[in-house]
Write a protein that holds these residues in place. Structure first.
Motif, short mmCIF file in Angstrom:
data_model
loop_
_atom_site.label_atom_id
_atom_site.label_comp_id
_atom_site.label_asym_id
_atom_site.label_seq_id
_atom_site.Cartn_x
_atom_site.Cartn_y
_atom_site.Cartn_z
N GLU A 117 -28.89 -24.66 39.42
CA GLU A 117 -27.73 -25.42 39.88
C GLU A 117 -26.52 -24.51 40.06
O GLU A 117 -25.73 -24.68 40.99
CB GLU A 117 -27.41 -26.53 38.89
N LEU A 118 -26.38 -23.54 39.17
CA LEU A 118 -25.26 -22.61 39.28
C LEU A 118 -25.37 -21.79 40.57
O LEU A 118 -24.37 -21.59 41.28
CB LEU A 118 -25.23 -21.68 38.06
N ILE A 119 -26.58 -21.34 40.87
CA ILE A 119 -26.79 -20.58 42.11
C ILE A 119 -26.45 -21.45 43.32
O ILE A 119 -25.75 -21.02 44.24
CB ILE A 119 -28.25 -20.09 42.19
N ARG A 120 -26.95 -22.68 43.31
CA ARG A 120 -26.71 -23.59 44.44
C ARG A 120 -25.22 -23.86 44.62
O ARG A 120 -24.69 -23.82 45.74
CB ARG A 120 -27.46 -24.91 44.21
N GLU A 121 -24.52 -24.12 43.51
CA GLU A 121 -23.10 -24.43 43.59
C GLU A 121 -22.27 -23.24 44.05
O GLU A 121 -21.34 -23.39 44.85
CB GLU A 121 -22.61 -24.91 42.21
N ARG A 122 -22.59 -22.06 43.56
CA ARG A 122 -21.84 -20.87 43.96
C ARG A 122 -21.99 -20.60 45.45
O ARG A 122 -21.03 -20.24 46.13
CB ARG A 122 -22.29 -19.64 43.17
N VAL A 123 -23.22 -20.77 45.95
CA VAL A 123 -23.45 -20.56 47.39
C VAL A 123 -22.74 -21.63 48.21
O VAL A 123 -22.17 -21.33 49.27
CB VAL A 123 -24.96 -20.54 47.68
N GLU A 124 -22.76 -22.86 47.74
CA GLU A 124 -22.12 -23.95 48.47
C GLU A 124 -20.62 -23.71 48.62
O GLU A 124 -20.03 -24.03 49.66
CB GLU A 124 -22.36 -25.27 47.73
N LYS A 125 -19.99 -23.11 47.61
CA LYS A 125 -18.55 -22.87 47.64
C LYS A 125 -18.19 -21.55 48.32
O LYS A 125 -17.03 -21.34 48.69
CB LYS A 125 -18.00 -22.87 46.21
N TYR A 126 -19.17 -20.68 48.46
CA TYR A 126 -18.90 -19.34 48.99
C TYR A 126 -18.74 -19.37 50.51
O TYR A 126 -19.41 -20.14 51.20
CB TYR A 126 -20.05 -18.40 48.61
N ARG A 127 -17.86 -18.54 51.03
CA ARG A 127 -17.67 -18.42 52.47
C ARG A 127 -18.20 -17.07 52.93
O ARG A 127 -17.65 -16.03 52.58
CB ARG A 127 -16.19 -18.58 52.85
N PHE A 128 -19.27 -17.13 53.70
CA PHE A 128 -19.92 -15.91 54.18
C PHE A 128 -19.18 -15.40 55.42
O PHE A 128 -18.85 -16.17 56.32
CB PHE A 128 -21.39 -16.18 54.51
N ARG A 129 -18.98 -14.09 55.47
CA ARG A 129 -18.27 -13.49 56.60
C ARG A 129 -19.28 -13.00 57.64
O ARG A 129 -20.19 -12.23 57.32
CB ARG A 129 -17.40 -12.33 56.15
N LEU A 130 -19.09 -13.46 58.87
CA LEU A 130 -19.96 -13.05 59.97
C LEU A 130 -19.40 -11.79 60.63
O LEU A 130 -18.24 -11.40 60.39
CB LEU A 130 -20.04 -14.19 60.99
N PRO A 131 -20.19 -11.12 61.47
CA PRO A 131 -19.73 -9.89 62.11
C PRO A 131 -18.45 -10.06 62.93
O PRO A 131 -17.69 -9.11 63.09
CB PRO A 131 -20.91 -9.50 63.00
N ASP A 132 -18.20 -11.27 63.46
CA ASP A 132 -16.98 -11.50 64.25
C ASP A 132 -15.79 -11.87 63.35
O ASP A 132 -14.75 -12.34 63.85
CB ASP A 132 -17.21 -12.60 65.29
N LYS A 133 -15.94 -11.67 62.04
CA LYS A 133 -14.90 -11.91 61.04
C LYS A 133 -14.68 -13.39 60.72
O LYS A 133 -13.84 -13.73 59.89
CB LYS A 133 -13.55 -11.29 61.45
N SER A 134 -15.42 -14.27 61.36
CA SER A 134 -15.31 -15.69 61.04
C SER A 134 -16.06 -15.97 59.74
O SER A 134 -16.86 -15.16 59.27
CB SER A 134 -15.87 -16.55 62.17
N GLU A 135 -15.78 -17.12 59.15
CA GLU A 135 -16.42 -17.50 57.89
C GLU A 135 -17.40 -18.63 58.11
O GLU A 135 -17.23 -19.45 59.03
CB GLU A 135 -15.36 -17.91 56.86
N PHE A 136 -18.43 -18.65 57.28
CA PHE A 136 -19.50 -19.62 57.47
C PHE A 136 -19.99 -20.09 56.11
O PHE A 136 -20.11 -19.31 55.16
CB PHE A 136 -20.64 -18.97 58.27
N ALA A 137 -20.31 -21.36 56.02
CA ALA A 137 -20.81 -21.95 54.77
C ALA A 137 -22.29 -22.29 54.93
O ALA A 137 -22.73 -22.73 56.00
CB ALA A 137 -20.02 -23.19 54.42
#
Length: 359
Positions: free
Chosen positions: A294-314
Motif C-alpha cells: 500500500e505504501l508503494i502504491r500510495e507513493r507512486v500515486e502521489k509522485y509526479r514523473f518527469r517526461l523528456p519534454d519536462k512535463s509531469e505525469f501521474a
C-alpha cells in the motif's frame, strides 16, 4: 644474462596474470582490504624479482623491483605503493647481510614507493603517469647503481643495460596490465548485465527466478517467511502510444528508483520485463507485506514523473501480494498466487493492492 632476463620476465608476467585472476571481481582502488592485499602481493613480487636478479657481470646484478611498485601506485595510490616498497625493503634486509649500502638501497626503495605514489596522484593520462613513474624510479635506482659500479671499467655499459631492461620490462608490463584490466572490465560488465536490467538498474528476471528459488529452499528448512509482490504500471501501453517510448523509458527508470527508495534496504526489487516489476520482502508477516504494498502504491500515486519534454505525469499501480507457505512449496506456486492477486487487482479497476495469502 639472457637466461636470467628470461626468468625475470617470466616471473613478472606470471604474477601480473595471477593478479588479474585474484583481483578480477574487485576494485583494488576502492576496497581497503583489497588495497592492502594488492600492495602485499606486488611487494612479494618485487622481493622475488630481487632473488632472481639478472647477472650483468661477475660482480653486478640488476632487477626490476620498481615495476611492481609502479603497478601498486597506479592501482592503489601512495599508501599501497608504500606498503609494496616497504615489503621489498624489509625482504632485502632479511635475505642479505646488513651493511650501510644495503640500508641505503632499502631506504631508496621506500623513497621510490612514495615518489611514484605521488606521481600517481597527478591529473594526467595513465600512460603519461606510467612513463613518469618509470623514468623517475629508474633514475633514482640508477644513482644507487652508479655509486656501486662507478669504479668498474664498463659501468656505462651496466647503466645502459639497466635502462634498456627497465624500458623493455615496463613497456611489456604496461601492455599486459592494460590488456588484463580491459579483459577484467569487460568480464565484470558482462557479468553485471547478465543480472541487471539495463534500463532501470534493478535486478532482472533471471536474478528474480534464481533468488526466489533460493529463498524457497531456505524457507523450507528454517520456516522463514517472505512476501512476493507483483507490480504492474497501469495502462502503460497507452503511455507509450501517446507520449512515445522515451517517455515510457523515463517513467520506468524513475519508478525503478522510487521502488528502491521505498522498500527497506534488506528487501529486493526486480524488473521482470516491460512494465512488470516485482519485490521480495524478507522476514515479514502478511499484514506487513500488505502495508508495504500500500505504501508503494500510495507513493507512486502521489509522485509526479518527469517526461523528456519536462512535463509531469501521474501513474498508478496494480499490486498482487502472496506469502510463501510455512510447509514449503514450489517456485511456480507462489508465483501463481501473486499473479492471481495481480490479475484481481487489475480486474477490480486497477490502482489497487490485492493479497493472496495462505498458510
Amino acid at each position: 644474462m639472457l637466461k636470467d632476463l628470461f626468468v625475470h620476465i617470466c616471473i613478472l608476467v606470471t604474477f601480473i596474470f595471477l593478479a588479474g585472476v585474484i583481483f578480477k571481481n574487485s576494485e583494488a582502488s576502492s576496497l581497503k582490504k583489497n588495497q592492502i592485499l594488492f600492495g602485499v602481493f606486488f611487494g612479494i613480487l618485487g622481493s622475488i624479482l630481487m632473488i632472481f636478479s639478472i647477472q650483468v657481470d661477475v660482480e653486478t646484478i640488476i632487477d626490476l623491483r620498481h615495476i611492481p611498485i609502479i603497478i601498486a601506485a597506479m592501482f592503489g595510490g601512495v599508501t599501497i605503493s608504500f606498503i609494496c616498497s616497504l615489503i621489498i625493503a624489509i625482504s632485502r634486509i632479511l635475505f642479505v647481510d646488513i651493511t650501510p649500502i644495503m640500508l641505503i638501497v632499502s631506504l631508496t626503495t621506500i623513497f621510490v614507493g612514495i615518489l611514484v605514489g605521488l606521481i600517481g596522484k597527478l591529473k594526467s593520462q595513465n600512460t603519461l603517469k606510467w612513463l613518469f613513474m618509470v623514468v623517475s624510479s629508474t633514475a633514482v635506482f640508477s644513482i644507487i647503481l652508479y655509486y656501486r659500479v662507478r669504479e668498474i671499467d664498463d659501468f656505462g655499459f651496466i647503466l645502459l643495460n639497466y635502462w634498456l631492461l627497465s624500458i623493455f620490462g615496463s613497456t611489456l608490463t604496461l601492455l599486459l596490465v592494460n590488456y588484463i584490466s580491459r579483459a577484467n572490465y569487460l568480464h565484470n560488465e558482462y557479468k553485471r548485465y547478465a543480472s541487471i536490467d539495463y534500463l532501470t538498474g534493478l535486478k532482472n528476471v533471471r536474478e528474480f527466478n534464481l533468488t526466489l528459488a533460493k529463498l524457497l529452499v531456505k524457507a523450507s528448512s528454517d520456516k522463514s517467511r517472505f512476501a512476493l509482490l507483483f507490480i504492474d504500471i497501469d495502462h502503460f501501453k497507452q503511455i507509450n502510444d501517446q507520449y512515445g517510448h522515451q517517455a515510457g523509458d523515463a517513467i520506468l527508470q524513475q519508478f525503478g528508483q522510487l521502488l528502491l527508495d521505498t522498500i527497506p534496504k534488506k528487501d529486493l526489487a526486480f524488473r521482470n520485463g516491460g512494465e512488470e516489476f516485482s519485490a521480495i520482502l524478507l522476514n515479514v508477516s502478511g499484514e506487513e507485506a500488505k502495508q508495504m504494498a500500500e505504501l508503494i502504491r500510495e507513493r507512486v500515486e502521489k509522485y509526479r514523473f518527469r517526461l523528456p519534454d519536462k512535463s509531469e505525469f501521474a501513474i498508478s499501480l496494480s499490486i498482487g501480494v502472496s506469502m510463501n507457505k510455512e510447509k514449503g512449496e514450489q517456485l511456480d506456486e507462489i508465483i501463481k498466487r501473486a499473479d492471481q492477486a495481480l490479475y484481481q487487482a487489475k480486474s477490480e479497476g486497477r490502482n489497487k493492492v490485492v493479497c493472496f495469502i495462505e498458510q
